[in-house]
Design a protein around this motif. Structure first.
Motif, mmCIF file in Angstrom:
data_model
loop_
_atom_site.group_PDB
_atom_site.id
_atom_site.type_symbol
_atom_site.label_atom_id
_atom_site.label_comp_id
_atom_site.label_asym_id
_atom_site.label_seq_id
_atom_site.Cartn_x
_atom_site.Cartn_y
_atom_site.Cartn_z
ATOM 1 N N GLY A 1 0.792 -1.235 0.000
ATOM 2 C CA GLY A 1 0.000 0.000 0.000
ATOM 3 C C GLY A 1 0.819 1.277 0.000
ATOM 4 O O GLY A 1 0.267 2.364 -0.138
ATOM 5 N N SER B 1 6.308 5.204 6.592
ATOM 6 C CA SER B 1 5.755 6.477 7.061
ATOM 7 C C SER B 1 6.863 7.345 7.633
ATOM 8 O O SER B 1 7.873 6.841 8.156
ATOM 9 C CB SER B 1 4.724 6.232 8.165
ATOM 10 O OG SER B 1 3.657 5.482 7.642
ATOM 11 N N GLY C 1 0.018 -4.107 10.809
ATOM 12 C CA GLY C 1 0.751 -3.681 9.608
ATOM 13 C C GLY C 1 1.957 -2.839 9.973
ATOM 14 O O GLY C 1 2.065 -1.678 9.582
ATOM 15 N N VAL D 1 8.401 1.852 11.981
ATOM 16 C CA VAL D 1 8.486 3.271 12.335
ATOM 17 C C VAL D 1 7.393 3.663 13.340
ATOM 18 O O VAL D 1 7.650 4.408 14.304
ATOM 19 C CB VAL D 1 8.505 4.175 11.061
ATOM 20 C CG1 VAL D 1 7.285 3.979 10.207
ATOM 21 C CG2 VAL D 1 8.644 5.630 11.413
ATOM 22 N N VAL D 2 6.184 3.115 13.147
ATOM 23 C CA VAL D 2 5.106 3.422 14.110
ATOM 24 C C VAL D 2 5.372 2.674 15.426
ATOM 25 O O VAL D 2 5.142 3.205 16.522
ATOM 26 C CB VAL D 2 3.716 3.054 13.519
ATOM 27 C CG1 VAL D 2 2.610 3.272 14.529
ATOM 28 C CG2 VAL D 2 3.444 3.872 12.252
ATOM 29 N N PRO E 1 -3.307 -1.045 4.535
ATOM 30 C CA PRO E 1 -3.647 -0.285 3.326
ATOM 31 C C PRO E 1 -5.078 -0.562 2.855
ATOM 32 O O PRO E 1 -5.297 -1.242 1.859
ATOM 33 C CB PRO E 1 -2.605 -0.801 2.314
ATOM 34 C CG PRO E 1 -2.285 -2.188 2.769
ATOM 35 C CD PRO E 1 -2.470 -2.220 4.265
ATOM 36 N N ILE F 1 -11.730 -7.378 7.991
ATOM 37 C CA ILE F 1 -10.759 -6.898 8.990
ATOM 38 C C ILE F 1 -11.407 -5.845 9.892
ATOM 39 O O ILE F 1 -11.291 -5.902 11.119
ATOM 40 C CB ILE F 1 -9.504 -6.321 8.301
ATOM 41 C CG1 ILE F 1 -8.750 -7.412 7.546
ATOM 42 C CG2 ILE F 1 -8.595 -5.640 9.321
ATOM 43 C CD1 ILE F 1 -7.570 -6.923 6.726
ATOM 44 N N TYR G 1 -4.158 7.897 2.983
ATOM 45 C CA TYR G 1 -3.717 8.903 2.025
ATOM 46 C C TYR G 1 -4.927 9.536 1.336
ATOM 47 O O TYR G 1 -4.782 10.492 0.592
ATOM 48 C CB TYR G 1 -2.805 8.273 0.957
ATOM 49 C CG TYR G 1 -1.632 7.512 1.537
ATOM 50 C CD1 TYR G 1 -0.794 8.094 2.483
ATOM 51 C CD2 TYR G 1 -1.357 6.202 1.138
ATOM 52 C CE1 TYR G 1 0.269 7.387 3.019
ATOM 53 C CE2 TYR G 1 -0.288 5.498 1.666
ATOM 54 C CZ TYR G 1 0.512 6.092 2.606
ATOM 55 O OH TYR G 1 1.570 5.395 3.137
HETATM 56 C C1 LIG Z 1 1.489 1.079 4.345
HETATM 57 S S1 LIG Z 1 2.486 -0.202 5.066
HETATM 58 C C2 LIG Z 1 2.769 0.577 6.650
HETATM 59 C C3 LIG Z 1 4.015 0.102 7.344
HETATM 60 C C4 LIG Z 1 4.438 0.890 8.580
HETATM 61 N N1 LIG Z 1 3.466 0.829 9.645
HETATM 62 C C5 LIG Z 1 4.660 2.339 8.211
HETATM 63 O O1 LIG Z 1 3.805 3.155 8.578
HETATM 64 O O2 LIG Z 1 5.671 2.617 7.577
HETATM 65 C C6 LIG Z 1 1.283 -1.454 5.410
HETATM 66 C C7 LIG Z 1 1.793 -2.700 6.114
HETATM 67 O O3 LIG Z 1 0.676 -3.538 6.406
HETATM 68 C C8 LIG Z 1 1.027 -4.893 6.151
HETATM 69 N N2 LIG Z 1 -0.225 -5.610 5.859
HETATM 70 C C9 LIG Z 1 -1.018 -5.483 4.767
HETATM 71 N N3 LIG Z 1 -2.091 -6.277 4.863
HETATM 72 C C10 LIG Z 1 -1.993 -6.923 6.059
HETATM 73 C C11 LIG Z 1 -2.816 -7.860 6.734
HETATM 74 N N4 LIG Z 1 -3.961 -8.297 6.194
HETATM 75 N N5 LIG Z 1 -2.440 -8.298 7.944
HETATM 76 C C12 LIG Z 1 -1.283 -7.858 8.511
HETATM 77 N N6 LIG Z 1 -0.448 -6.973 7.917
HETATM 78 C C13 LIG Z 1 -0.798 -6.509 6.697
HETATM 79 C C14 LIG Z 1 1.963 -4.804 4.954
HETATM 80 O O4 LIG Z 1 2.766 -5.972 4.835
HETATM 81 C C15 LIG Z 1 2.751 -3.535 5.293
HETATM 82 O O5 LIG Z 1 3.881 -3.845 6.066
#
Ligand SMILES: C[S@@+](CC[C@H](N)C(=O)[O-])C[C@H]1O[C@@H](n2cnc3c(N)ncnc32)[C@H](O)[C@@H]1O
Length: 193
Positions: free
Chosen positions: A23, A28, A52, A57-58, A122, A134, A153
């Motif tokens: 996503g 972030s 996720g 970073v979070v 995402p 979810i 976003y």
């Molecule tokens: C937009 S990234 C955000 C990562 C981090 N939190 C950041 O803000 O930089 C979304 C994260 O959600 C994870 N993700 C997506 N779908 C998921 C799901 N169904 N269950 C668990 N994690 C998921 C992805 O692998 C990814 O690491």
């Protein structure tokens, strides 16, 4: 290689493997992560559940805000990012799991009460049925007192008006973070208390 560069490379590699599931192409910004973490009331009872976590970073912002490792449960589905998180946050409980299994995951982890779900999932790039599956579990998991924190976003609430009504949720946009790629909005949802 610096830690920041290393984690950015891991994130980009995960995005190249599955752009829609990630996503975002970049982690972030610290400003967005801090804005998410600041929404958690650390004096409330219950676990803080991060969904996720990506490269963390979070996660780091949540720890920096004063949440203790025993109160934080981190969930990331992507195996390589999960391994990266485990290496970088050895004191935390970090599960490699799908947020679609949230209720089972929380129950297996012994979480009985949730203070806040902090989600970077995402939603905009997920199929509707998955997103709803979810979100329904997030809503059940917070009980009457917990909150959901979600960034997006998009310009609209990532949980739309009909869904909010069906879930019995009230949502508020609490922050716009310009210094993020792309700029993002932080939303907080609760059961109207
Ligand atoms: C937009 S990234 C955000 C990562 C981090 N939190 C950041 O803000 O930089 C979304 C994260 O959600 C994870 N993700 C997506 N779908 C998921 C799901 N169904 N269950 C668990 N994690 C998921 C992805 O692998 C990814 O690491």
């Amino acid at each position: 290689m610096s830690t920041h560069l290393n984690s950015t490379c891991h994130f980009i590699a995960a995005w190249l493997r599955s752009p829609l599931k990630m996503g975002a192409a970049l982690p972030s910004s610290k400003l967005l992560a801090d804005a998410m973490a600041q929404q958690v009331n650390i004096s409330n009872e219950g676990a803080v559940v991060e969904l996720g976590a990506g490269t963390g970073v979070v996660t780091q912002a949540l720890l920096d805000s004063g949440i203790t490792p025993d109160k934080l449960l981190v969930i990331e589905r992507e195996k390589q990012l999960h391994a990266f998180l485990q290496e970088n946050f050895p004191d935390l409980q970090i599960l490699c799991a799908d947020a679609l299994e949230l209720e089972n995951v929380l129950s297996s982890a012994g979480v009985q009460k949730v203070n806040a779900i902090v989600s970077s999932l995402p939603f905009l790039s997920m199929p509707d049925a998955v997103r709803r599956g979810i979100q329904e579990q997030m809503v059940k998991s917070i009980g009457n007192e917990g909150i959901i924190i979600q960034f997006t976003y998009g310009l609209q609430s990532p949980i739309n008006t009909n869904e909010l009504e069906a879930y019995g949720l009230v949502g508020k946009r609490v922050k716009f973070v310009l210094l993020n790629v792309p700029p993002a909005h932080v939303w907080v949802y609760n059961k109207g208390n």
